[in-house]
Design an enzyme around this catalytic site. Structure first.
Site, PDB file in Angstrom:
ATOM      1  N   LYS A 164     -10.065  -4.632  -4.400  1.00 57.57           N
ATOM      2  CA  LYS A 164     -10.750  -3.537  -4.855  1.00 57.57           C
ATOM      3  C   LYS A 164     -10.570  -2.054  -5.904  1.00 57.57           C
ATOM      4  O   LYS A 164     -10.987  -2.223  -6.567  1.00 57.57           O
ATOM      5  CB  LYS A 164     -11.857  -3.504  -3.371  1.00 57.57           C
ATOM      6  CG  LYS A 164     -12.315  -3.938  -3.193  1.00 57.57           C
ATOM      7  CD  LYS A 164     -12.981  -3.297  -1.396  1.00 57.57           C
ATOM      8  CE  LYS A 164     -12.833  -4.341  -0.133  1.00 57.57           C
ATOM      9  NZ  LYS A 164     -12.111  -3.998   1.299  1.00 57.57           N
ATOM     10  N   LYS A 173       0.879  -1.289  -0.181  1.00 54.43           N
ATOM     11  CA  LYS A 173      -0.022  -0.416   0.235  1.00 54.43           C
ATOM     12  C   LYS A 173       0.664   1.218   0.096  1.00 54.43           C
ATOM     13  O   LYS A 173       0.849   2.395  -0.604  1.00 54.43           O
ATOM     14  CB  LYS A 173      -1.219  -0.042   1.226  1.00 54.43           C
ATOM     15  CG  LYS A 173      -2.708  -0.990   1.074  1.00 54.43           C
ATOM     16  CD  LYS A 173      -3.459  -0.853   1.826  1.00 54.43           C
ATOM     17  CE  LYS A 173      -4.790  -1.379   1.827  1.00 54.43           C
ATOM     18  NZ  LYS A 173      -4.978  -1.394   2.027  1.00 54.43           N
ATOM     19  N   LYS A 214      -3.540 -10.980  -6.856  1.00 54.69           N
ATOM     20  CA  LYS A 214      -4.965 -11.084  -6.631  1.00 54.69           C
ATOM     21  C   LYS A 214      -5.816 -10.398  -6.945  1.00 54.69           C
ATOM     22  O   LYS A 214      -5.655  -8.807  -7.455  1.00 54.69           O
ATOM     23  CB  LYS A 214      -4.591 -10.306  -4.785  1.00 54.69           C
ATOM     24  CG  LYS A 214      -5.605 -10.148  -3.807  1.00 54.69           C
ATOM     25  CD  LYS A 214      -5.353  -9.676  -2.590  1.00 54.69           C
ATOM     26  CE  LYS A 214      -5.721  -8.371  -2.507  1.00 54.69           C
ATOM     27  NZ  LYS A 214      -5.685  -8.187  -1.107  1.00 54.69           N
TER      28      LYS A 214
END
Ligand code: TYM
Length: 331
Positions: free
Chosen positions: A200, A115, A197
């Site tokens: 969202k 992140k 992965k």
């Protein structure tokens, strides 16, 4: 464990439109536990603001995530459904546990590294201490089991270490939780880059199937899904694209990989991708219908939030006051 009752806790961030990864890795499994467990499921809005959110969207998604919990089979009469920021004990225990978590431990968290690479202009302290707040979520309810996708496993291991450390200093205070990670569906991959992965926040709309996507869009996304060389529907590490589609098909149909391989033997990828799309759209249709109904009844959702916060708050305050006493805070 609260008294002699085992407990479950999990949470989902209202930070984007939820994907079939969130559904198959987590939400769908939330309702699959025996009644002897007391279940707590929260919408983790405090976690969501570690990345900038548009306020109106955060508010809407908080309602939506709660509605999706209920639409996916969580009965508010049997599950404590609540919004994290409605129970201030989460932030309070989060701070306390910060003081029992090492800088080095947090530096090793792969989600933090990912992140902070993605949001290089906003590497805030909350992003760094995010897993400690997650530990607080879990430990406040003395959770025995935490249903999560594979990507949260490292955070759960950290939670266990924090609980152990605290228990060693102050005596038995927290239940040390176990992860519950579904054997199939624990890591749904991107439809466009099946070694990554499904996320969202993926900017490529074709990579991600959302729980609320309309049927034709679901069918179209699966038709465009990246597959592998060859034409055989077979589960194998050298076929990440096909294996991911087989996993999705298996989760939604209940069929085993062997059954799926037999079903599509001699057929091409085209038929297979159509079938995955159809089984997905069929399975999501009732969830979507119930979701739409619930979103038209904000007053009901607000009642659920209120009652959930009261119930969760009761248990959270109990743990927090135990912690305060052990640390030496004056009451
Ligand atoms: P979040 O909001 O990113 O995701 C919610 C849940 O969905 C799972 N998941 C997946 N499972 C399979 N395949 C995927 N592609 C996929 N993507 C996401 C996640 O593993 C998660 O279980 N930190 C957590 C939220 C949280 C939490 C907690 C979870 C906060 N406090 C306490 C459990 C207990 C998160 O970011 O999840």
């Amino acid at each position: 464990m609260i008294g002699d009752q085992k407990t479950i806790l999990s949470g989902v961030q209202p930070s984007g439109n939820l994907t079939i990864g969130n559904y198959l890795g987590a939400i769908k499994n939330f309702s699959a536990f025996p009644a002897e467990y007391k279940p707590f499921y929260c919408v983790v809005d405090l976690h969501a603001i570690t990345v900038r959110q548009v306020p109106a969207e955060l508010r809407r998604r908080t309602y939506e995530t709660l509605a999706l919990y209920i639409a996916s089979g969580l009965d508010p009469e049997k599950n404590v459904l609540f919004v994290q920021s409605h129970v201030p004990a989460h932030a309070e225990l989060g701070w306390i546990l910060d003081c029992y978590t090492m800088f080095g431990e947090l530096s090793r968290m792969t989600q933090f590294k990912d992140k902070s690479a993605k949001h290089a202009d906003n590497i805030n302290a909350g992003l760094f201490t995010y897993p400690v707040l997650m530990a607080a979520d879990i430990l406040l309810y003395q959770a025995d089991l935490v249903p999560i996708g594979a990507d949260q496993k490292q955070h759960l291991e950290l939670t266990r270490n924090i609980a152990d450390r605290f228990n060693q200093v102050y005596g038995e205070t927290f239940t040390v939780p176990e992860p519950y990670i579904a054997a199939t569906g624990m890591k749904i991959m991107s439809l466009q880059e099946p070694t990554l992965k499904m996320s969202k926040s993926d900017p490529n709309p074709n990579a991600v199937v959302r729980i609320l996507d309309p049927r034709d869009e679901i069918l179209r996304k699966f038709k465009r899904a990246v597959t592998d060389s060859g034409a055989e529907v077979r589960f194998s590490p050298d076929k990440p694209g096909v294996s991911n589609l087989m996993t999705i098909y298996s989760c939604f149909s209940g069929k085993t990989f062997a059954e799926i391989e037999a079903e599509f033997a001699g057929k091409g990828y085209g038929d297979f991708k159509t079938a995955v799309g159809e089984v997905t759209a069929d399975a999501l249709a009732p969830v979507q219908a119930e979701f739409a109904r619930l979103m038209n009844d904000k007053a009901y959702l607000e009642n659920v939030m209120k009652s959930g916060a009261e119930q969760a708050g009761y248990y959270a305050r109990k743990t927090l006051s135990k912690v305060r006493r052990k640390i030496g805070f004056v009451n």
